[in-house]
Design a protein around this motif. Sequence first.
Motif, PDB file in Angstrom:
ATOM      1  N   VAL A  80     109.906 -14.179 -56.799  1.00 51.58           N
ATOM      2  CA  VAL A  80     109.838 -14.734 -55.804  1.00 51.58           C
ATOM      3  C   VAL A  80     108.609 -15.418 -56.026  1.00 51.58           C
ATOM      4  O   VAL A  80     108.460 -17.511 -55.206  1.00 51.58           O
ATOM      5  N   HIS A  81     107.872 -15.396 -56.493  1.00 46.75           N
ATOM      6  CA  HIS A  81     106.112 -16.533 -56.714  1.00 46.75           C
ATOM      7  C   HIS A  81     106.170 -17.057 -57.440  1.00 46.75           C
ATOM      8  O   HIS A  81     105.969 -18.023 -57.132  1.00 46.75           O
ATOM      9  N   VAL A  82     106.986 -16.845 -58.645  1.00 47.11           N
ATOM     10  CA  VAL A  82     107.587 -17.851 -59.687  1.00 47.11           C
ATOM     11  C   VAL A  82     108.643 -19.686 -58.817  1.00 47.11           C
ATOM     12  O   VAL A  82     108.520 -20.453 -59.163  1.00 47.11           O
ATOM     13  N   ILE A  83     109.050 -18.821 -57.319  1.00 47.78           N
ATOM     14  CA  ILE A  83     110.483 -20.429 -57.216  1.00 47.78           C
ATOM     15  C   ILE A  83     109.633 -20.818 -56.368  1.00 47.78           C
ATOM     16  O   ILE A  83     109.659 -21.538 -56.308  1.00 47.78           O
ATOM     17  N   GLY A  84     108.647 -20.281 -56.139  1.00 47.34           N
ATOM     18  CA  GLY A  84     107.856 -21.135 -54.588  1.00 47.34           C
ATOM     19  C   GLY A  84     106.823 -22.115 -55.497  1.00 47.34           C
ATOM     20  O   GLY A  84     107.047 -22.996 -55.544  1.00 47.34           O
ATOM     21  N   GLN A  85     106.034 -21.394 -56.770  1.00 43.81           N
ATOM     22  CA  GLN A  85     105.431 -22.211 -57.379  1.00 43.81           C
ATOM     23  C   GLN A  85     105.931 -23.733 -57.948  1.00 43.81           C
ATOM     24  O   GLN A  85     105.515 -24.776 -57.881  1.00 43.81           O
ATOM     25  N   ARG A  86     106.919 -22.579 -58.314  1.00 42.05           N
ATOM     26  CA  ARG A  86     108.142 -24.178 -58.849  1.00 42.05           C
ATOM     27  C   ARG A  86     108.626 -24.994 -58.117  1.00 42.05           C
ATOM     28  O   ARG A  86     108.692 -26.172 -58.597  1.00 42.05           O
ATOM     29  N   ALA A  87     108.741 -24.831 -56.886  1.00 40.41           N
ATOM     30  CA  ALA A  87     109.369 -25.958 -55.999  1.00 40.41           C
ATOM     31  C   ALA A  87     107.775 -26.261 -55.749  1.00 40.41           C
ATOM     32  O   ALA A  87     108.544 -27.786 -55.200  1.00 40.41           O
ATOM     33  N   GLY A  88     107.132 -25.765 -54.993  1.00 44.63           N
ATOM     34  CA  GLY A  88     105.962 -26.968 -55.014  1.00 44.63           C
ATOM     35  C   GLY A  88     105.722 -28.023 -55.848  1.00 44.63           C
ATOM     36  O   GLY A  88     105.321 -29.007 -55.567  1.00 44.63           O
ATOM     37  N   ASP A  89     105.508 -27.561 -57.932  1.00 42.31           N
ATOM     38  CA  ASP A  89     105.506 -28.702 -58.229  1.00 42.31           C
ATOM     39  C   ASP A  89     106.653 -30.317 -58.326  1.00 42.31           C
ATOM     40  O   ASP A  89     106.671 -30.981 -57.742  1.00 42.31           O
ATOM     41  N   LEU A  90     107.908 -29.405 -57.796  1.00 40.51           N
ATOM     42  CA  LEU A  90     108.945 -30.392 -57.861  1.00 40.51           C
ATOM     43  C   LEU A  90     108.131 -30.831 -56.698  1.00 40.51           C
ATOM     44  O   LEU A  90     108.901 -31.991 -56.911  1.00 40.51           O
ATOM     45  N   ALA A  91     108.561 -30.540 -55.409  1.00 39.66           N
ATOM     46  CA  ALA A  91     108.003 -31.584 -53.855  1.00 39.66           C
ATOM     47  C   ALA A  91     106.890 -32.454 -54.543  1.00 39.66           C
ATOM     48  O   ALA A  91     107.183 -33.623 -53.932  1.00 39.66           O
TER      49      ALA A  91
END
Length: 395
Positions: free
Chosen positions: A211-222
């Motif tokens: 979940v942490h990686v998903i949130g981190q990568r979603a932040g990078d994408l945003a």
Amino acid sequence: MAYRDLVFDLAALVDEAHVEEGFLDRLLRLAHRSLSALGMTIGELSEGPEPASRIVAATGVSSWALGRLISADVVAACLRPEPPPFRIELDVLEPIARRQLQDSAAGWALVHPIKVNGRPAVLLGALFEAGQDINPDQTAVMKLVAAAVGYAYRTGAAHASAKPSEAAQYELFMAVTSHELRTPVTVIKGYAETLRDHWDQLADQQRRESVHVIGQRAGDLARMIDRLLDASTSLPADSRVPFDLAETLLRSASELSVNLRKRLVAELPDILPPALGQRASIASVLTELVTNADKYAPGATPVMLTAGFDRCTVYFQVADRGIGISAGAAANTFERFWQGDTGDDRRYGGAGLGLFLVRKTIERQNGWVSLRPRDGGGTVAEVRLPRGDIGVGEA
């Protein structure tokens, strides 16, 4: 005689231009000395739907302008039908430029437009003291230097690398789409599928990490999408407001990744005038510059964050002790998709979009950004914004 001495110096410089980088910068310093000028600039003129003429080399009292856009009105004032070089008064400059020069003795400029492939492509400018008259020797020097600058642009010696062709830009755009946008999407998709298909087999810690990686990568994408949108939209003048640059830099630095925070050393002054711009954009700009410094400066040497101000601008610098950049290549680094190392032997990743977005973001705020070699080795990235205490109309 300045003209005679310059002939010999230019002959030596032109003879080695095919093997030496930084030809343009060295030529400008040579001209500055030969003309006894207060400062000199070389501006590249741009054509197209979004003209972006800018200063690509600067010396003396003009050094602050490196990387700054040249307004269409100033370009028009410098393109006259009469034979160059010719004198222009400083009142044709933008208000911020006139104010910036008030503490110098500069009173007027000698300008020489230079044609490349039949069109005006470069402006050579030299600042002189008020009341000083140009003599025939200096006129001859200016013409000779202009001829050398034209030679540099026609032969490609002006820059270490040529700008990519339209076909190459299209290919690199596809690389950007793949690397910068699709990579985080792929990671998010992979971790989400793992959680969906193996939820019961995963330990609680593994689920949390996913979940942490998903949130981190979603932040990078945003953030990437925000940067693309920021660089492609116009910014109303009334959306620029005064803000505390030092406090904003410190807050932005605290939001960097752990590895970047360990390398960054901030030495900011206690007193700094407010900057005029968009506070929210500084975090992404600082992140890009520090990330770039970290990538090209492997090892444990610190990345320095400093700031300062002058009559009209507030600025901050990110300096490293990495592989450095030649003066000739520095003008190209903010071009879309430009890479300092190309071909199969490239050592560094990325598609050359980050610094382009930095430049577009800062220029939307009436600021400018530049790279230059650092004394003793490495690179200095400098971002300048108008001071927020002199009025929007003057900035």
